[in-house]
Design a protein around this motif. Structure first.
Motif, short mmCIF file in Angstrom:
data_model
loop_
_atom_site.label_atom_id
_atom_site.label_comp_id
_atom_site.label_asym_id
_atom_site.label_seq_id
_atom_site.Cartn_x
_atom_site.Cartn_y
_atom_site.Cartn_z
N ALA A 67 54.93 32.89 -20.99
CA ALA A 67 53.64 31.84 -21.62
C ALA A 67 52.22 32.36 -21.10
CB ALA A 67 54.56 31.09 -22.29
N SER A 68 51.43 32.52 -22.03
CA SER A 68 49.91 31.97 -21.69
C SER A 68 49.45 30.54 -21.60
CB SER A 68 49.24 33.36 -22.01
OG SER A 68 48.95 32.84 -23.37
N LEU A 69 48.49 30.37 -20.84
CA LEU A 69 48.05 29.22 -20.78
C LEU A 69 47.10 29.42 -20.38
CD1 LEU A 69 50.84 28.95 -18.81
CD2 LEU A 69 49.62 26.48 -18.30
N ARG A 70 45.44 28.72 -21.47
CA ARG A 70 43.91 28.66 -21.61
C ARG A 70 43.90 27.48 -21.78
NH1 ARG A 70 41.70 33.37 -22.98
NH2 ARG A 70 42.85 35.42 -23.32
N ALA A 71 42.88 27.04 -21.20
CA ALA A 71 41.60 26.13 -21.35
C ALA A 71 41.31 26.10 -22.80
CB ALA A 71 40.42 26.18 -20.41
N ALA A 72 41.53 25.17 -23.10
CA ALA A 72 40.91 23.92 -24.56
C ALA A 72 39.67 24.12 -24.06
CB ALA A 72 41.78 23.01 -25.35
N SER A 73 39.27 24.42 -25.51
CA SER A 73 37.58 24.40 -26.13
C SER A 73 37.14 22.82 -26.49
CB SER A 73 36.85 25.42 -26.71
OG SER A 73 37.57 25.17 -27.87
N GLY A 74 38.49 22.41 -27.06
CA GLY A 74 37.73 21.03 -27.18
C GLY A 74 38.68 19.50 -26.93
N ASP A 75 39.21 18.86 -27.33
CA ASP A 75 39.30 17.73 -26.72
C ASP A 75 41.29 17.38 -26.94
OD1 ASP A 75 39.77 16.67 -29.21
OD2 ASP A 75 38.61 14.97 -28.97
N GLN A 76 42.20 18.80 -27.54
CA GLN A 76 43.60 18.60 -28.09
C GLN A 76 44.29 19.25 -27.60
OE1 GLN A 76 43.79 17.83 -32.04
NE2 GLN A 76 43.93 15.51 -31.77
N SER A 77 45.30 19.20 -27.10
CA SER A 77 45.86 20.10 -25.84
C SER A 77 47.06 20.61 -27.08
CB SER A 77 47.00 19.34 -24.75
OG SER A 77 46.34 19.22 -23.50
N SER A 78 47.95 21.77 -27.13
CA SER A 78 49.11 22.04 -28.54
C SER A 78 49.62 23.89 -27.84
CB SER A 78 48.20 22.45 -29.70
OG SER A 78 47.76 23.00 -29.95
N TRP A 79 50.98 24.38 -28.42
CA TRP A 79 51.66 24.82 -28.00
C TRP A 79 50.89 25.91 -29.10
CZ3 TRP A 79 53.44 27.73 -23.96
CH2 TRP A 79 53.84 26.80 -23.49
N ARG A 80 50.97 27.26 -29.03
CA ARG A 80 51.44 28.05 -30.53
C ARG A 80 51.35 29.41 -30.53
NH1 ARG A 80 45.12 30.72 -29.11
NH2 ARG A 80 44.36 28.44 -30.76
N LEU A 81 52.03 29.56 -31.24
CA LEU A 81 53.01 30.73 -31.76
C LEU A 81 52.76 31.83 -32.14
CD1 LEU A 81 55.99 31.43 -31.71
CD2 LEU A 81 56.40 30.54 -33.89
N TYR A 82 52.60 33.18 -31.31
CA TYR A 82 51.98 34.05 -32.24
C TYR A 82 53.38 35.15 -32.24
CZ TYR A 82 47.81 33.84 -30.07
OH TYR A 82 46.40 32.96 -29.32
N LEU A 83 53.16 35.84 -33.92
CA LEU A 83 54.39 37.04 -34.48
C LEU A 83 53.64 38.48 -34.34
CD1 LEU A 83 55.02 34.22 -37.53
CD2 LEU A 83 56.02 34.61 -35.67
N ALA A 84 54.71 39.04 -34.61
CA ALA A 84 54.55 40.45 -34.17
C ALA A 84 53.98 40.76 -35.63
CB ALA A 84 55.57 41.05 -33.42
N THR A 85 52.65 41.76 -34.90
CA THR A 85 52.32 42.86 -36.36
C THR A 85 52.32 44.81 -35.64
OG1 THR A 85 50.44 43.07 -37.99
CG2 THR A 85 50.03 41.64 -35.96
N ALA A 86 52.03 45.26 -35.99
CA ALA A 86 52.08 46.83 -35.75
C ALA A 86 49.92 47.03 -35.64
CB ALA A 86 52.28 47.70 -36.89
N ASP A 87 50.19 46.19 -36.69
CA ASP A 87 48.28 46.40 -36.87
C ASP A 87 47.30 44.78 -37.59
OD1 ASP A 87 45.44 46.37 -37.95
OD2 ASP A 87 45.83 48.33 -39.24
N CYS A 88 47.07 43.68 -36.00
CA CYS A 88 46.52 42.55 -36.02
C CYS A 88 45.40 42.31 -37.38
CB CYS A 88 46.67 42.12 -34.82
SG CYS A 88 45.67 40.82 -34.44
N GLU A 89 44.04 43.25 -37.38
CA GLU A 89 43.55 43.55 -37.94
C GLU A 89 44.01 43.66 -39.50
OE1 GLU A 89 38.47 44.93 -38.67
OE2 GLU A 89 40.05 46.23 -37.32
N ALA A 90 44.45 44.24 -40.33
CA ALA A 90 44.91 44.63 -41.07
C ALA A 90 46.07 43.69 -41.25
CB ALA A 90 46.07 45.82 -41.85
N PHE A 91 46.86 42.92 -40.67
CA PHE A 91 47.73 41.84 -40.89
C PHE A 91 47.25 40.43 -41.66
CE2 PHE A 91 52.26 40.90 -41.48
CZ PHE A 91 53.04 42.28 -42.12
N ALA A 92 45.90 40.65 -40.82
CA ALA A 92 44.78 39.40 -40.97
C ALA A 92 43.90 39.11 -42.10
CB ALA A 92 44.29 39.35 -39.55
N GLU A 93 43.66 41.00 -42.99
CA GLU A 93 42.96 40.63 -43.57
C GLU A 93 44.43 40.54 -45.07
OE1 GLU A 93 41.69 44.75 -43.92
OE2 GLU A 93 40.12 44.15 -42.95
#
Length: 281
Positions: A67-93
């Motif tokens: 896993a990775s841990l990052r400091a939050a920019s806001g006032d809430q903590s949460s876990w985030r799930l990532y799903l795999a893609t071969a092309d991040c930019e294209a899949f985001a579009e």
């Protein structure tokens, strides 16, 4: 590790697009979070600093990243799930065209890959990760990701969006508490699940979310791990209970991030933690 389209390449040594491939804790107290999860799962840490992506902490268990841990920019903590893609930019579009909104633009994280974060039309946040060739992610073991459930009131919207985005197939399951629990598949491989919220527990502050299940060492057991979590400053959301996939409990870490723990060696009657979690404190 290569990311491939389901059905085009045998799964050995490859990661299908749409498979969970990383988890990330966004926390308001990074130092305390490290202490909590180290005490709970024996995680160790490597800190990486990058002028573009900033500081991120990689959690390791027995030498493998989990896993990775990052400091939050806001006032809430949460876990985030990532799903795999071969092309991040294209899949985001593609996701945006299907009704999603980008909340964190594409950025490169050394040793991990290219990632972006979106909110789907069902209201829950998720990430896309285009992993580097050297990427590793330990799953299915104590202290690692075992399962993930999307908990939302917009069940049909979530089904339509993710099935269109990744080509998931779905199977419905019922319980005495709810008749709307859907497991998503890529081929014969179960990927994650979608749970429809119980309307009686929904308030104006209720938000759709992913519930991530982390593995429990069978020699420790879920009940003992819950006691350990309390001693480390965590809180119990749902007391330990038996389900078809193991003995489960739902916790919050000291900064409030919600997650489930599961001992898969102790399976019982069918159930999902989201059935019993009243969503908000």
């Amino acid at each position: 590790m290569a990311v491939v389209v389901p059905g085009t390449t045998p799964p050995r040594w490859e990661l299908y697009e749409g498979m969970p491939c990383w988890i990330e804790l966004i926390t308001t107290d990074l130092e305390r979070a490290q202490e909590f999860y180290s005490g709970l799962f024996d995680w160790t840490y490597e800190t990486h600093r990058d002028p573009v992506s900033g500081e991120h902490v990689i959690a390791m268990r027995e030498g493998f990243p989990v896993a990775s841990l990052r400091a939050a920019s806001g006032d809430q903590s949460s876990w985030r799930l990532y799903l795999a893609t071969a092309d991040c930019e294209a899949f985001a579009e593609r996701a945006v065209a299907l009704g999603a909104t980008v909340t964190v633009p594409r950025n490169e994280v050394p040793g991990l890959g290219a990632k972006t974060v979106l909110v789907g039309p069902a209201g829950a946040e998720f990430g896309l990760l285009e992993p580097e060739e050297s990427w590793q992610f330990d799953v299915g073991l104590p202290g690692t990701l075992m399962w993930a459930e999307l908990v939302t009131i917009k069940a049909q919207t979530a089904d339509n969006f993710f099935q269109e985005l990744f080509g998931y197939s779905a199977e419905q399951f019922g319980t005495e508490h709810r008749s709307d629990y859907s497991v998503w598949y890529l081929g014969d491989e179960s990927v994650c699940a979608r749970v429809s919220m119980i309307r009686d527990f929904i308030t104006e502050s209720t938000k759709p979310h992913w519930l991530l299940y982390l593995g429990v060492d069978a020699e420790v057991g879920t009940d003992e791990l819950v006691r350990r979590a309390i001693g480390l400053g965590g809180r119990v959301r749902v007391d330990p209970y038996d389900s078809s996939i193991g003995r489960v409990a739902v916790l919050r870490d000291p900064s409030g991030a919600r997650f489930a723990v599961i001992d898969p060696t102790q399976a019982g009657d069918f159930g999902t933690a989201a059935n019993y979690d009243p969503y908000e404190d």
